[in-house]
Design a protein around this motif. Sequence first.
Motif, short mmCIF file in Angstrom:
data_model
loop_
_atom_site.label_atom_id
_atom_site.label_comp_id
_atom_site.label_asym_id
_atom_site.label_seq_id
_atom_site.Cartn_x
_atom_site.Cartn_y
_atom_site.Cartn_z
N GLU A 36 0.55 -1.12 -0.39
CA GLU A 36 0.31 -0.08 -0.09
C GLU A 36 0.77 1.66 -0.01
O GLU A 36 0.64 1.84 -0.78
N ALA A 37 1.89 1.22 0.99
CA ALA A 37 3.11 2.05 0.62
C ALA A 37 3.05 2.55 -1.03
O ALA A 37 3.61 3.44 -0.86
N SER A 38 4.45 1.73 -1.40
CA SER A 38 4.49 1.71 -2.70
C SER A 38 2.88 2.08 -3.64
O SER A 38 3.66 3.64 -4.74
N ALA A 39 2.12 1.58 -3.14
CA ALA A 39 1.00 1.98 -4.55
C ALA A 39 0.93 3.67 -3.85
O ALA A 39 0.68 4.42 -5.35
N VAL A 40 0.77 4.77 -2.87
CA VAL A 40 0.60 6.50 -2.98
C VAL A 40 1.51 6.39 -2.95
O VAL A 40 1.61 7.88 -3.83
N GLU A 41 2.69 6.22 -3.43
CA GLU A 41 4.26 6.65 -3.72
C GLU A 41 4.06 6.78 -5.43
O GLU A 41 4.14 7.66 -5.91
N GLU A 42 3.59 5.35 -5.71
CA GLU A 42 3.35 5.75 -7.11
C GLU A 42 1.99 6.26 -7.54
O GLU A 42 2.41 7.16 -8.47
N ALA A 43 1.60 6.48 -7.07
CA ALA A 43 -0.03 7.92 -7.18
C ALA A 43 0.33 9.00 -7.46
O ALA A 43 0.30 9.16 -8.59
N VAL A 44 1.78 9.61 -6.34
CA VAL A 44 1.92 10.28 -6.89
C VAL A 44 3.01 10.58 -7.92
O VAL A 44 2.50 11.74 -8.50
N ARG A 45 4.14 10.10 -8.24
CA ARG A 45 4.69 9.73 -9.25
C ARG A 45 4.06 9.94 -10.50
O ARG A 45 3.93 10.65 -11.32
N ARG A 46 3.21 9.40 -10.92
CA ARG A 46 1.98 9.30 -12.04
C ARG A 46 1.13 11.38 -12.12
O ARG A 46 1.17 11.55 -13.11
N ILE A 47 0.80 11.11 -10.83
CA ILE A 47 0.09 12.51 -11.02
C ILE A 47 1.07 13.12 -11.43
O ILE A 47 0.78 14.28 -12.33
N ARG A 48 2.72 14.15 -10.94
CA ARG A 48 2.97 14.67 -11.50
C ARG A 48 3.67 14.27 -12.65
O ARG A 48 3.88 15.92 -13.44
N LEU A 49 3.62 13.08 -13.22
CA LEU A 49 4.18 13.04 -14.72
C LEU A 49 2.93 13.61 -15.37
O LEU A 49 3.36 14.13 -16.65
N LEU A 50 2.15 13.07 -15.21
CA LEU A 50 0.80 13.52 -16.64
C LEU A 50 0.30 15.19 -16.17
O LEU A 50 0.18 15.65 -16.63
N ASP A 51 0.73 15.51 -14.77
CA ASP A 51 0.40 17.36 -15.10
C ASP A 51 1.12 17.42 -15.85
O ASP A 51 1.35 19.00 -16.29
N ASP A 52 2.40 17.40 -15.44
CA ASP A 52 3.36 17.74 -16.72
C ASP A 52 3.53 17.72 -18.09
O ASP A 52 3.60 18.51 -19.05
N ARG A 53 2.79 16.80 -18.17
CA ARG A 53 2.57 16.46 -19.83
C ARG A 53 0.63 17.33 -19.73
O ARG A 53 0.91 17.69 -21.48
N HIS A 54 0.29 17.57 -19.69
CA HIS A 54 -0.52 17.01 -19.83
C HIS A 54 -2.03 19.21 -18.77
O HIS A 54 -3.01 19.48 -19.34
N GLY A 55 -1.09 19.34 -17.72
CA GLY A 55 -2.10 20.41 -16.76
C GLY A 55 -3.30 19.52 -16.14
O GLY A 55 -3.11 18.61 -16.28
N ALA A 56 -3.70 20.52 -15.15
CA ALA A 56 -4.46 20.06 -13.73
C ALA A 56 -5.86 19.26 -14.14
O ALA A 56 -6.52 19.29 -13.62
N ASP A 57 -6.44 20.88 -15.23
CA ASP A 57 -8.18 20.84 -15.10
C ASP A 57 -8.20 19.24 -14.95
O ASP A 57 -9.58 19.03 -14.53
N GLY A 58 -8.19 18.74 -15.39
CA GLY A 58 -8.87 17.41 -15.96
C GLY A 58 -8.67 16.20 -15.03
O GLY A 58 -8.79 15.09 -14.78
N LEU A 59 -7.32 16.75 -14.05
CA LEU A 59 -7.09 15.13 -13.09
C LEU A 59 -7.38 15.32 -12.51
O LEU A 59 -7.67 14.45 -10.99
N TYR A 60 -7.95 17.11 -11.35
CA TYR A 60 -8.13 17.70 -10.18
C TYR A 60 -9.06 15.76 -9.37
O TYR A 60 -8.61 16.00 -8.71
N ARG A 61 -10.07 16.04 -9.96
CA ARG A 61 -10.98 15.13 -9.17
C ARG A 61 -11.34 13.83 -9.32
O ARG A 61 -11.29 12.79 -8.19
N ARG A 62 -10.72 13.29 -10.37
CA ARG A 62 -10.18 11.95 -10.39
C ARG A 62 -8.40 11.88 -9.13
O ARG A 62 -9.00 10.77 -9.21
N ALA A 63 -7.94 12.66 -9.32
CA ALA A 63 -6.87 12.54 -8.05
C ALA A 63 -6.95 12.50 -6.24
O ALA A 63 -6.27 12.10 -6.19
#
Length: 442
Positions: free
Chosen positions: A151-178
């Motif tokens: 579970e700790a690894s899953a949380v850490e990976e979620a953080v990395r994935r959010i940051r990656l997608l924000d770098d590429r696509h911006g925040a608007d479509g990600l916020y509620r999903r995250a």
Amino acid sequence: MASSGAVPNHAFRRLRGQRSPGEFAAAVRRAAREIGEQVACDARYIGRVEAGEIRCPNYAYERVFLHMFPGLSLTDLGFTARERVRGRGARARTGAPLSPITIHDRGVGDDEESDVRRRAFMAGSTTSVAAVSLGLALGVPAPRGRAGRTEASAVEEAVRRIRLLDDRHGADGLYRRAAEPLRTAYELLDAGTSGRATADRLYAGAGELALSVGWLAHDSGRLQDARSHYAEALATARVAGDPGLEAHAFCNTSFLARDAGRYREAVRAAEAGQHAARQLSSARLVALLALREAGGWAGLGDRAACELALGRAHAWFGRGPSDADPEWMSFFGEPELEALEAQCWSALGDWRKAARHAHRAVALQDPHFTRNLALYQAQLAADLVRAGAPEEGASAGLRVLPLLDDVQSTRIQAMLRDTARALAPGGRSEQVAVFLERTRRV
């Protein structure tokens, strides 16, 4: 040790050779600097790769690994091809369960199928929901009861994935999903953990996840939501006694306060962040916090205090990167330094100096980071227009518009609207007219 069900990456282990995981991690960081990347690689990350817990690296690590081993592909390095671990199609082909909250590269909207599966998964245990809802396909059912390393690894990976997608696509479509993975992470903390080391990882991961979700709210114009998430992260840092997380929370709080016009609060938060950062050994972190302080002073119109803070920021930045730099600071290189200084001069009304720094930010930025490139171009357009160069500003603004096909950022769109309003009363050169028309359509 690999989680049960994970397949060890023997190919990657062979490439490490006789070097220790720490020595190999240092080599990865050096290779990253050679190509202008910043990765917070350490021995634990190398261990997770070799254990098979990281099936496919994020894009920054991918570029570094391919630079280190020219001629080899991701599969040659022992990783699973990206298309097999990202997106609904891969999960459907492999029969893996579809996450109700999976954050992946092929879109960020919910659909009917995920709604059905969400209701089904919510009937399970907290930890089972966590492993799935955080989008980490581990190939084994999550343990019931107390949270563990999975579970700790899953949380850490979620953080990395959010940051990656924000770098590429911006925040608007990600916020509620995250937001749902964030709720699950704190539910895991409430459920208890299997040991102190796991608890420390989970507190740090939950705090970083709160900051990542807060940033998505911040960048998409939901400032009150962002304030709440940042306060949650700060409280988590205080409970866990984590100075690194505390410094990060104060850094984001200062940024938000400046954007909300609370400039004195921006200065105080940045100063508090610098106090927390003194317990660490990251010159780059102190540099970023000094830039946040400078932004607050600029908003207050105190040019002398702003220049002093900028001078400290450059001095700390000049000490270079180090192994102690937090992973979340991978965005903070010379382009961001220039962009943040441009914002200070803009706030002080020195448009020409602001435009010079914004131009450097654009010139230095890696095109892969689409969101930052769009932000810097929008900043440059605004500064040029206010510096009395409307055609050059319109041209810079026009270069932003194609990037908005991939980047969803309320902040950037608002900057372009402000620039269009500043141009509207002026002359109607062809370049300006085209920019105004295309901005209206966007």
